[in-house]
Write a protein that holds these residues in place. Structure first.
Motif, PDB file in Angstrom:
ATOM      1  N   SER A  40       0.815  -1.217   0.000  1.00  0.00           N
ATOM      2  CA  SER A  40       0.000   0.000   0.000  1.00  0.00           C
ATOM      3  C   SER A  40       0.852   1.273   0.000  1.00  0.00           C
ATOM      4  N   ASP A  41       2.105   1.157   0.386  1.00  0.00           N
ATOM      5  CA  ASP A  41       3.016   2.306   0.421  1.00  0.00           C
ATOM      6  C   ASP A  41       3.524   2.578  -0.993  1.00  0.00           C
ATOM      7  N   THR A  42       3.228   3.765  -1.528  1.00  0.00           N
ATOM      8  CA  THR A  42       3.593   4.056  -2.921  1.00  0.00           C
ATOM      9  C   THR A  42       5.103   4.100  -3.139  1.00  0.00           C
ATOM     10  N   ALA A  43       5.860   4.549  -2.138  1.00  0.00           N
ATOM     11  CA  ALA A  43       7.325   4.575  -2.285  1.00  0.00           C
ATOM     12  C   ALA A  43       7.862   3.149  -2.393  1.00  0.00           C
ATOM     13  N   GLU A  44       7.366   2.278  -1.544  1.00  0.00           N
ATOM     14  CA  GLU A  44       7.800   0.876  -1.583  1.00  0.00           C
ATOM     15  C   GLU A  44       7.364   0.217  -2.884  1.00  0.00           C
ATOM     16  N   LEU A  45       6.173   0.541  -3.325  1.00  0.00           N
ATOM     17  CA  LEU A  45       5.668  -0.004  -4.580  1.00  0.00           C
ATOM     18  C   LEU A  45       6.567   0.407  -5.743  1.00  0.00           C
ATOM     19  N   GLY A  46       6.983   1.668  -5.761  1.00  0.00           N
ATOM     20  CA  GLY A  46       7.882   2.141  -6.811  1.00  0.00           C
ATOM     21  C   GLY A  46       9.204   1.406  -6.813  1.00  0.00           C
ATOM     22  N   GLU A  47       9.739   1.142  -5.616  1.00  0.00           N
ATOM     23  CA  GLU A  47      11.002   0.408  -5.508  1.00  0.00           C
ATOM     24  C   GLU A  47      10.852  -1.017  -6.029  1.00  0.00           C
ATOM     25  N   VAL A  48       9.751  -1.663  -5.697  1.00  0.00           N
ATOM     26  CA  VAL A  48       9.525  -3.034  -6.152  1.00  0.00           C
ATOM     27  C   VAL A  48       9.356  -3.076  -7.667  1.00  0.00           C
ATOM     28  N   VAL A  49       8.643  -2.114  -8.214  1.00  0.00           N
ATOM     29  CA  VAL A  49       8.460  -2.056  -9.669  1.00  0.00           C
ATOM     30  C   VAL A  49       9.804  -1.849 -10.363  1.00  0.00           C
ATOM     31  N   ASP A  50      10.643  -0.964  -9.833  1.00  0.00           N
ATOM     32  CA  ASP A  50      11.978  -0.764 -10.403  1.00  0.00           C
ATOM     33  C   ASP A  50      12.804  -2.048 -10.335  1.00  0.00           C
ATOM     34  N   LEU A  51      12.721  -2.743  -9.221  1.00  0.00           N
ATOM     35  CA  LEU A  51      13.438  -4.006  -9.068  1.00  0.00           C
ATOM     36  C   LEU A  51      12.955  -5.020 -10.097  1.00  0.00           C
ATOM     37  N   MET A  52      11.654  -5.089 -10.294  1.00  0.00           N
ATOM     38  CA  MET A  52      11.108  -6.029 -11.282  1.00  0.00           C
ATOM     39  C   MET A  52      11.580  -5.677 -12.690  1.00  0.00           C
ATOM     40  N   ARG A  53      11.631  -4.396 -13.002  1.00  0.00           N
ATOM     41  CA  ARG A  53      12.127  -3.978 -14.326  1.00  0.00           C
ATOM     42  C   ARG A  53      13.584  -4.398 -14.514  1.00  0.00           C
ATOM     43  N   ASN A  54      14.384  -4.194 -13.477  1.00  0.00           N
ATOM     44  CA  ASN A  54      15.801  -4.578 -13.557  1.00  0.00           C
ATOM     45  C   ASN A  54      15.958  -6.085 -13.705  1.00  0.00           C
ATOM     46  N   LEU A  55      15.163  -6.853 -12.976  1.00  0.00           N
ATOM     47  CA  LEU A  55      15.222  -8.310 -13.093  1.00  0.00           C
ATOM     48  C   LEU A  55      14.807  -8.758 -14.487  1.00  0.00           C
ATOM     49  N   ASN A  56      13.777  -8.149 -15.031  1.00  0.00           N
ATOM     50  CA  ASN A  56      13.342  -8.497 -16.385  1.00  0.00           C
ATOM     51  C   ASN A  56      14.410  -8.161 -17.422  1.00  0.00           C
ATOM     52  N   GLU A  57      15.073  -7.030 -17.249  1.00  0.00           N
ATOM     53  CA  GLU A  57      16.139  -6.659 -18.178  1.00  0.00           C
ATOM     54  C   GLU A  57      17.307  -7.641 -18.073  1.00  0.00           C
ATOM     55  N   LEU A  58      17.671  -8.011 -16.868  1.00  0.00           N
ATOM     56  CA  LEU A  58      18.741  -8.995 -16.676  1.00  0.00           C
ATOM     57  C   LEU A  58      18.364 -10.328 -17.307  1.00  0.00           C
ATOM     58  N   ARG A  59      17.126 -10.740 -17.117  1.00  0.00           N
ATOM     59  CA  ARG A  59      16.661 -12.008 -17.708  1.00  0.00           C
ATOM     60  C   ARG A  59      16.704 -11.926 -19.226  1.00  0.00           C
ATOM     61  N   ARG A  60      16.305 -10.779 -19.800  1.00  0.00           N
ATOM     62  CA  ARG A  60      16.347 -10.607 -21.249  1.00  0.00           C
ATOM     63  C   ARG A  60      17.780 -10.721 -21.767  1.00  0.00           C
ATOM     64  N   GLN A  61      18.712 -10.082 -21.064  1.00  0.00           N
ATOM     65  CA  GLN A  61      20.113 -10.126 -21.465  1.00  0.00           C
ATOM     66  C   GLN A  61      20.679 -11.551 -21.357  1.00  0.00           C
ATOM     67  N   LEU A  62      20.327 -12.246 -20.292  1.00  0.00           N
ATOM     68  CA  LEU A  62      20.806 -13.628 -20.136  1.00  0.00           C
ATOM     69  C   LEU A  62      20.202 -14.530 -21.201  1.00  0.00           C
ATOM     70  N   ASN A  63      18.972 -14.275 -21.595  1.00  0.00           N
ATOM     71  CA  ASN A  63      18.371 -15.046 -22.691  1.00  0.00           C
ATOM     72  C   ASN A  63      19.138 -14.838 -23.992  1.00  0.00           C
ATOM     73  N   GLU A  64      19.611 -13.620 -24.228  1.00  0.00           N
ATOM     74  CA  GLU A  64      20.412 -13.347 -25.421  1.00  0.00           C
ATOM     75  C   GLU A  64      21.727 -14.126 -25.364  1.00  0.00           C
ATOM     76  N   VAL A  65      22.365 -14.165 -24.195  1.00  0.00           N
ATOM     77  CA  VAL A  65      23.584 -14.948 -24.023  1.00  0.00           C
ATOM     78  C   VAL A  65      23.293 -16.424 -24.267  1.00  0.00           C
ATOM     79  N   PHE A  66      22.186 -16.906 -23.730  1.00  0.00           N
ATOM     80  CA  PHE A  66      21.794 -18.313 -23.883  1.00  0.00           C
ATOM     81  C   PHE A  66      21.595 -18.657 -25.360  1.00  0.00           C
TER      82      PHE A  66
END
Length: 69
Positions: A40-66
């Motif tokens: 419910s905390d918007t600041a925490e929500l923003g941090e989690v969304v940023d983390l998810m974006r970073n994880l997705n980008e890392l996964r995309r990059q690792l898929n390219e390596v794969f």
């Protein structure tokens, strides 16, 4: 229990290990998405969304390596 080698060079060179890491990133992102609904905390929500974006980008990059192996 399966022991997975976490040496960065081996992760990138071992196709099975790399595939496991990609799945682990996807599962982590999915779990974060589920838990985001309870935040419910918007600041925490923003941090989690940023983390998810970073994880997705890392996964995309690792898929390219794969795919390049």
């Amino acid at each position: 229990m399966i022991t997975i080698d976490c040496n960065p060079v081996r992760v990138l060179l071992d196709k099975d290990n790399l595939a496991h890491k990609i799945v682990l990133l996807r599962d982590t992102t999915d779990r974060l998405l589920e838990e985001t609904a309870e935040i419910s905390d918007t600041a925490e929500l923003g941090e989690v969304v940023d983390l998810m974006r970073n994880l997705n980008e890392l996964r995309r990059q690792l898929n390219e390596v794969f795919k390049a192996q």
